[in-house]
Motif scaffolding. Structure first.
Motif, PDB file in Angstrom:
ATOM      1  N   PHE A   1       0.819  -1.204   0.000  1.00 36.26           N
ATOM      2  CA  PHE A   1       0.000   0.000   0.000  1.00 36.26           C
ATOM      3  C   PHE A   1       0.860   1.264   0.000  1.00 36.26           C
ATOM      4  O   PHE A   1       0.468   2.282  -0.554  1.00 36.26           O
ATOM      5  N   PHE A   2       2.031   1.179   0.635  1.00 31.87           N
ATOM      6  CA  PHE A   2       2.951   2.313   0.702  1.00 31.87           C
ATOM      7  C   PHE A   2       4.326   1.869   0.207  1.00 31.87           C
ATOM      8  O   PHE A   2       5.246   1.641   0.997  1.00 31.87           O
ATOM      9  N   PRO A   3       4.486   1.737  -1.106  1.00 30.54           N
ATOM     10  CA  PRO A   3       5.777   1.279  -1.639  1.00 30.54           C
ATOM     11  C   PRO A   3       6.855   2.337  -1.454  1.00 30.54           C
ATOM     12  O   PRO A   3       6.587   3.545  -1.530  1.00 30.54           O
ATOM     13  N   ASP A   4       8.087   1.894  -1.195  1.00 27.93           N
ATOM     14  CA  ASP A   4       9.224   2.806  -1.105  1.00 27.93           C
ATOM     15  C   ASP A   4      10.016   2.808  -2.410  1.00 27.93           C
ATOM     16  O   ASP A   4      11.229   2.996  -2.415  1.00 27.93           O
ATOM     17  N   PHE A   5       9.315   2.579  -3.523  1.00 32.36           N
ATOM     18  CA  PHE A   5       9.897   2.609  -4.855  1.00 32.36           C
ATOM     19  C   PHE A   5       8.851   3.185  -5.794  1.00 32.36           C
ATOM     20  O   PHE A   5       7.689   3.398  -5.411  1.00 32.36           O
ATOM     21  N   GLU A   6       9.238   3.461  -7.025  1.00 36.78           N
ATOM     22  CA  GLU A   6       8.313   4.006  -8.003  1.00 36.78           C
ATOM     23  C   GLU A   6       7.430   2.894  -8.553  1.00 36.78           C
ATOM     24  O   GLU A   6       7.894   2.024  -9.295  1.00 36.78           O
ATOM     25  N   PRO A   7       6.132   2.873  -8.188  1.00 38.03           N
ATOM     26  CA  PRO A   7       5.278   1.743  -8.575  1.00 38.03           C
ATOM     27  C   PRO A   7       4.812   1.763 -10.027  1.00 38.03           C
ATOM     28  O   PRO A   7       4.170   0.814 -10.477  1.00 38.03           O
ATOM     29  N   ASP A   8       5.106   2.834 -10.756  1.00 39.64           N
ATOM     30  CA  ASP A   8       4.614   2.961 -12.133  1.00 39.64           C
ATOM     31  C   ASP A   8       5.628   2.509 -13.171  1.00 39.64           C
ATOM     32  O   ASP A   8       5.502   2.835 -14.353  1.00 39.64           O
ATOM     33  N   GLY A   9       6.646   1.785 -12.719  1.00 43.65           N
ATOM     34  CA  GLY A   9       7.644   1.309 -13.664  1.00 43.65           C
ATOM     35  C   GLY A   9       7.058   0.313 -14.648  1.00 43.65           C
ATOM     36  O   GLY A   9       6.045  -0.345 -14.387  1.00 43.65           O
ATOM     37  N   GLU A  10       7.702   0.207 -15.814  1.00 42.92           N
ATOM     38  CA  GLU A  10       7.188  -0.681 -16.847  1.00 42.92           C
ATOM     39  C   GLU A  10       7.208  -2.136 -16.406  1.00 42.92           C
ATOM     40  O   GLU A  10       6.242  -2.871 -16.587  1.00 42.92           O
ATOM     41  N   LYS A  11       8.301  -2.562 -15.821  1.00 42.19           N
ATOM     42  CA  LYS A  11       8.415  -3.948 -15.383  1.00 42.19           C
ATOM     43  C   LYS A  11       9.115  -3.980 -14.037  1.00 42.19           C
ATOM     44  O   LYS A  11      10.327  -3.844 -13.939  1.00 42.19           O
TER      45      LYS A  11
END
Length: 454
Positions: A146-156
């Motif tokens: 729910f609270f990622p510490d990375f960019e969740p919109d990456g392609e893969k």
């Protein structure tokens, strides 16, 4: 507050504390780092309240000095650390976790600690199965925190970034609420030890004990964790040697120790000979999923500062050198050495490694003799052997086995259990049969009426 209510409240708090330290990633995924910080603050405040309420007595003679030596070295390492800010944070978290562990050992007898540990494991295992079931039925796709510490919109995104991959109906591997099959598998293994001991001690109803053993075994299988499965082989071997030592008595144990040494040499030999087939069986790569590369990188750093290390940091801080790019594999930055002993050597050098080994070896030594020596009462008369006395040994064997492929023994639940076992065994805070001292619960329908009780 009545004594009964206070005891119940302490039990709930202990269970919550152990749940939080074992499943810290659950809170971070669910609430983010700020939310986890609030939960951790609740644990700290509750620990202070516990100490104020119970006001335990303690003796300096019964304190493991190796714990103090390790903490002192870790604190001093801030002065020579390559990353003093991260070291200060790492030392603080280690001190807090140690304080919580010590408070629990001083305020609770061993039987209540084990019961609370079993309760925490039950919550983790049951919530993990429900979590995976909901994802498999309704979501049918990998789930991110729910609270990622990375960019969740990456392609893969790497699969390691996902909270769960939703593979329950495909026989796993499952990650559960802790977002790691290795960690979940280890918790299931600890559950097998705790539930098995409680069942043997008859401190739980037979059906309930067997049910939780089945659940723990099912979760362990579904995680498909090769490291934990290998550790799970070591635990029953340790149990067998402990039972053997009980039966032959202290005067005839020399042959047992030679047999144990021979078994160790034979196991290492077989592991080397059949290494290729073993990793093929578990579906692992030749380098154990990148562990060889990580170990080589850690050893390289450790040899640059062999005696005092780079400074204590506990869980690696990804925002400072050299941890920002020390172990990167398939887009994932790993934040541990995947070997606790190499981790300590790199961070605190040989002096820190000696102190850490002293904690582990001292606790193992005391746990072994607690498990195999016949207990006696206050007058010196021998008493029956206890199933509860085996628990510290088996838990510690599992933690040590895990420490060869993971560094979890240095953080959160792993560190808390290590310190708790070290302190409990040093203080010898248990009766001859602590778990059965609490009678098997009786169903309400079978309880006698008040008149009969009187």
């Amino acid at each position: 507050m009545s004594t009964g209510r206070r005891a119940a409240l302490i039990g709930v708090f202990t269970t919550f504390t152990l749940f939080t330290t074992l499943a810290g990633q659950f809170w971070r995924n669910l609430l983010g780092w700020w939310g986890f910080g609030i939960v951790a603050a609740v644990v700290v405040v509750g620990t202070v309240a516990l100490l104020v309420t119970v006001r335990p007595r303690w003796s300096w003679r019964r304190i493991p000095k190796s714990t103090m030596a390790f903490l002192l070295i870790a604190a001093l390492s801030i002065s020579w650390s390559f990353y003093p800010g991260a070291s200060a944070l790492g030392v603080a978290t280690t001190l807090v976790t140690t304080a919580v562990a010590v408070a629990l050992t001083l305020c609770l007898p061993w039987s209540r600690f084990v019961r609370a540990l079993g309760g925490a494991i039950k919550w983790i295992l049951s919530l993990s199965l429900v979590f995976e079931l909901v994802i498999a039925i309704f979501v049918r796709a990998p789930v991110l925190p729910f609270f990622p510490d990375f960019e969740p919109d990456g392609e893969k995104l790497p699969m390691a970034f996902y909270w769960s991959r939703g593979l329950l109906f495909e026989s796993g591997p499952i990650e559960g609420i802790v977002a790691s099959r290795n960690l979940l598998g280890m918790i299931a293994l600890l559950g097998l030890i705790v539930f098995g001991s409680m069942l043997a001690a008859r401190s739980v109803r037979r059906a309930q004990g067997i049910g939780w053993l089945v659940i723990a075994g099912l979760v362990l299988v579904l995680t498909r964790s090769a490291t934990v499965i290998l550790v799970a082989v070591i635990v029953p071997v340790a149990l067998a040697f402990a039972i053997w030592a009980r039966r032959i008595g202290p005067d005839r144990r020399r042959g047992l120790y030679w047999a144990a040494a021979g078994a160790l040499v034979a196991s290492v030999t077989l592991l080397v000979v059949f290494w290729g087939r073993l990793i093929e069986l578990f579906g692992k790569s030749e380098d154990l999923t990148g562990r060889f590369d990580i170990w080589n990188a850690v050893i390289g750093l450790a040899t640059e500062r062999p005696w005092f290390g780079w400074g204590w940091v506990s869980y690696w801080a990804p925002w400072v050198e050299p941890f920002d790019d020390l172990a990167v594999r398939k887009g994932v930055t790993y934040l541990q050495a995947h070997n606790a002993w190499l981790d300590v050597w790199m961070q605190l050098g040989i002096i820190g490694l000696v102190a850490f080994a002293s904690i582990v070896i001292g606790a193992l030594w005391r746990s072994w003799f607690l498990a195999v020596d016949r207990p006696v009462d206050a007058s010196g008369h021998p008493l029956p052997y206890s199933a509860a006395a085996l628990v510290p040994l088996l838990l510690l064997v599992a933690l040590i086995g895990q420490s060869l492929a993971e560094s979890r023994i240095l953080i959160e639940g792993g560190w808390l259990l290590l310190i708790a076992i070290a302190w409990y065994t040093k203080q010898r805070q248990w009766d001859s049969e602590p778990l059965p001292a609490e009678p098997t619960p009786v169903p309400v329908s079978r309880m006698p009426p008040p008149e009969a009780a009187r």
